[in-house]
Design a protein around this motif. Structure first.
Motif, PDB file in Angstrom:
ATOM      1  N   ILE A  51       0.857  -1.182   0.000  1.00  0.00           N
ATOM      2  CA  ILE A  51       0.000   0.000   0.000  1.00  0.00           C
ATOM      3  C   ILE A  51       0.891   1.230   0.000  1.00  0.00           C
ATOM      4  O   ILE A  51       1.738   1.394   0.872  1.00  0.00           O
ATOM      5  CB  ILE A  51      -0.936   0.039   1.232  1.00  0.00           C
ATOM      6  N   GLU A  52       0.695   2.081  -1.007  1.00  0.00           N
ATOM      7  CA  GLU A  52       1.355   3.381  -1.058  1.00  0.00           C
ATOM      8  C   GLU A  52       0.305   4.394  -0.612  1.00  0.00           C
ATOM      9  O   GLU A  52      -0.726   4.547  -1.253  1.00  0.00           O
ATOM     10  CB  GLU A  52       1.843   3.690  -2.469  1.00  0.00           C
ATOM     11  N   TRP A  53       0.550   5.062   0.487  1.00  0.00           N
ATOM     12  CA  TRP A  53      -0.450   5.926   1.101  1.00  0.00           C
ATOM     13  C   TRP A  53      -0.543   7.312   0.476  1.00  0.00           C
ATOM     14  O   TRP A  53      -1.417   8.097   0.828  1.00  0.00           O
ATOM     15  CB  TRP A  53      -0.188   6.034   2.603  1.00  0.00           C
ATOM     16  N   GLY A  54       0.337   7.650  -0.461  1.00  0.00           N
ATOM     17  CA  GLY A  54       0.255   8.930  -1.153  1.00  0.00           C
ATOM     18  C   GLY A  54       0.966  10.065  -0.453  1.00  0.00           C
ATOM     19  O   GLY A  54       0.958  11.202  -0.925  1.00  0.00           O
TER      20      GLY A  54
ATOM     21  N   ALA B  33      -0.133  13.102   8.380  1.00  0.00           N
ATOM     22  CA  ALA B  33       0.424  14.198   9.185  1.00  0.00           C
ATOM     23  C   ALA B  33      -0.350  15.488   8.979  1.00  0.00           C
ATOM     24  O   ALA B  33      -0.448  16.314   9.887  1.00  0.00           O
ATOM     25  CB  ALA B  33       1.901  14.408   8.849  1.00  0.00           C
ATOM     26  N   SER B  34      -0.893  15.670   7.774  1.00  0.00           N
ATOM     27  CA  SER B  34      -1.674  16.889   7.504  1.00  0.00           C
ATOM     28  C   SER B  34      -2.849  16.546   6.602  1.00  0.00           C
ATOM     29  O   SER B  34      -2.834  15.554   5.877  1.00  0.00           O
ATOM     30  CB  SER B  34      -0.792  17.959   6.860  1.00  0.00           C
ATOM     31  N   SER B  35      -3.869  17.391   6.659  1.00  0.00           N
ATOM     32  CA  SER B  35      -5.045  17.155   5.831  1.00  0.00           C
ATOM     33  C   SER B  35      -4.699  17.434   4.375  1.00  0.00           C
ATOM     34  O   SER B  35      -3.749  18.147   4.067  1.00  0.00           O
ATOM     35  CB  SER B  35      -6.203  18.036   6.294  1.00  0.00           C
ATOM     36  N   GLY B  36      -5.475  16.869   3.485  1.00  0.00           N
ATOM     37  CA  GLY B  36      -5.253  17.069   2.062  1.00  0.00           C
ATOM     38  C   GLY B  36      -5.879  15.955   1.254  1.00  0.00           C
ATOM     39  O   GLY B  36      -6.592  15.110   1.784  1.00  0.00           O
ATOM     40  N   VAL B  37      -5.597  15.972  -0.051  1.00  0.00           N
ATOM     41  CA  VAL B  37      -6.088  14.946  -0.951  1.00  0.00           C
ATOM     42  C   VAL B  37      -4.922  14.031  -1.283  1.00  0.00           C
ATOM     43  O   VAL B  37      -3.862  14.496  -1.709  1.00  0.00           O
ATOM     44  CB  VAL B  37      -6.668  15.569  -2.243  1.00  0.00           C
ATOM     45  N   TYR B  38      -5.110  12.737  -1.069  1.00  0.00           N
ATOM     46  CA  TYR B  38      -4.050  11.758  -1.285  1.00  0.00           C
ATOM     47  C   TYR B  38      -4.543  10.658  -2.220  1.00  0.00           C
ATOM     48  O   TYR B  38      -5.712  10.279  -2.172  1.00  0.00           O
ATOM     49  CB  TYR B  38      -3.625  11.116   0.042  1.00  0.00           C
ATOM     50  N   THR B  39      -3.649  10.166  -3.057  1.00  0.00           N
ATOM     51  CA  THR B  39      -3.950   9.029  -3.915  1.00  0.00           C
ATOM     52  C   THR B  39      -3.313   7.796  -3.293  1.00  0.00           C
ATOM     53  O   THR B  39      -2.100   7.716  -3.147  1.00  0.00           O
ATOM     54  CB  THR B  39      -3.394   9.246  -5.339  1.00  0.00           C
ATOM     55  N   VAL B  40      -4.151   6.850  -2.916  1.00  0.00           N
ATOM     56  CA  VAL B  40      -3.697   5.614  -2.286  1.00  0.00           C
ATOM     57  C   VAL B  40      -3.638   4.530  -3.359  1.00  0.00           C
ATOM     58  O   VAL B  40      -4.589   4.353  -4.121  1.00  0.00           O
ATOM     59  CB  VAL B  40      -4.649   5.188  -1.148  1.00  0.00           C
TER      60      VAL B  40
END
Length: 173
Positions: free
Chosen positions: A4-7, A24-31
């Motif tokens: 799993i790559e958490w982005g 660690a911080s809010s945002g948009v991530y591609t998992v």
């Protein structure tokens, strides 16, 4: 082996079962999840259901878990199934309550026997493809309260014994 790559630059390897990650911080991530046999995602109207916005691709492989997998993911805007092969026979509640979803891809439902409430409460859904429902025996409330639907294809429901409320309260039809 599952990767799993958490982005956010961190990865998990050899992870099985329920997996969580704290950013660690809010945002948009591609998992990204890499696995030869992928059991599936399972929100079941709980957890971080409101955080998922799109499925970019399922990639290639087998998805075994369909029941309630994206139930309640109210921010889910789009789905790209890629080359996924579903061997599940039950798609009950799979996208139930995905109120932001406007279209869905052509899922392979040829072996599916239950589509009970699969898209129920998807109020923004405007169109659906011609699904192969020839093996479905239970389509109870499949599109219940899909108010945005204005037309539906002529599904083959020749083996279906329960179509009760399949299009109940679809006011646009």
């Amino acid at each position: 082996v599952v990767k799993i790559e958490w982005g956010d630059g961190t990865n998990s390897i050899g992870v099985n079962g329920d997996n969580t990650h704290v950013y660690a911080s809010s945002g948009v991530y591609t998992v990204k999840i890499e696995s030869k046999i992928f059991g599936g995602l399972y929100f079941n109207n709980g957890g971080d259901k409101a955080k998922i916005t799109k499925i970019v691709t399922y990639g290639q492989g087998v998805s075994r878990l369909n029941i309630s997998s994206f139930f309640g993911c109210l921010s889910l805007l789009s789905i790209d199934i890629g080359d996924i092969v579903s061997n599940g026979t039950d798609a009950s509640n799979q996208y139930r309550g995905c109120t932001a979803l406007t279209t869905v891809p052509l899922f392979n439902l040829s072996k599916c026997t239950s589509t009970r409430s699969m898209f129920a409460l998807c109020s923004s859904l405007t169109t659906v493809p011609l699904f192969d429902l020839s093996s479905v025996t239970d389509a109870y409330a499949m599109f219940h309260q899909c108010n945005g639907l204005t037309t539906v294809p002529l599904f083959n429901l020749s083996n279906c014994t329960n179509t009760q409320s399949m299009f109940y309260q679809c006011t646009g039809l």
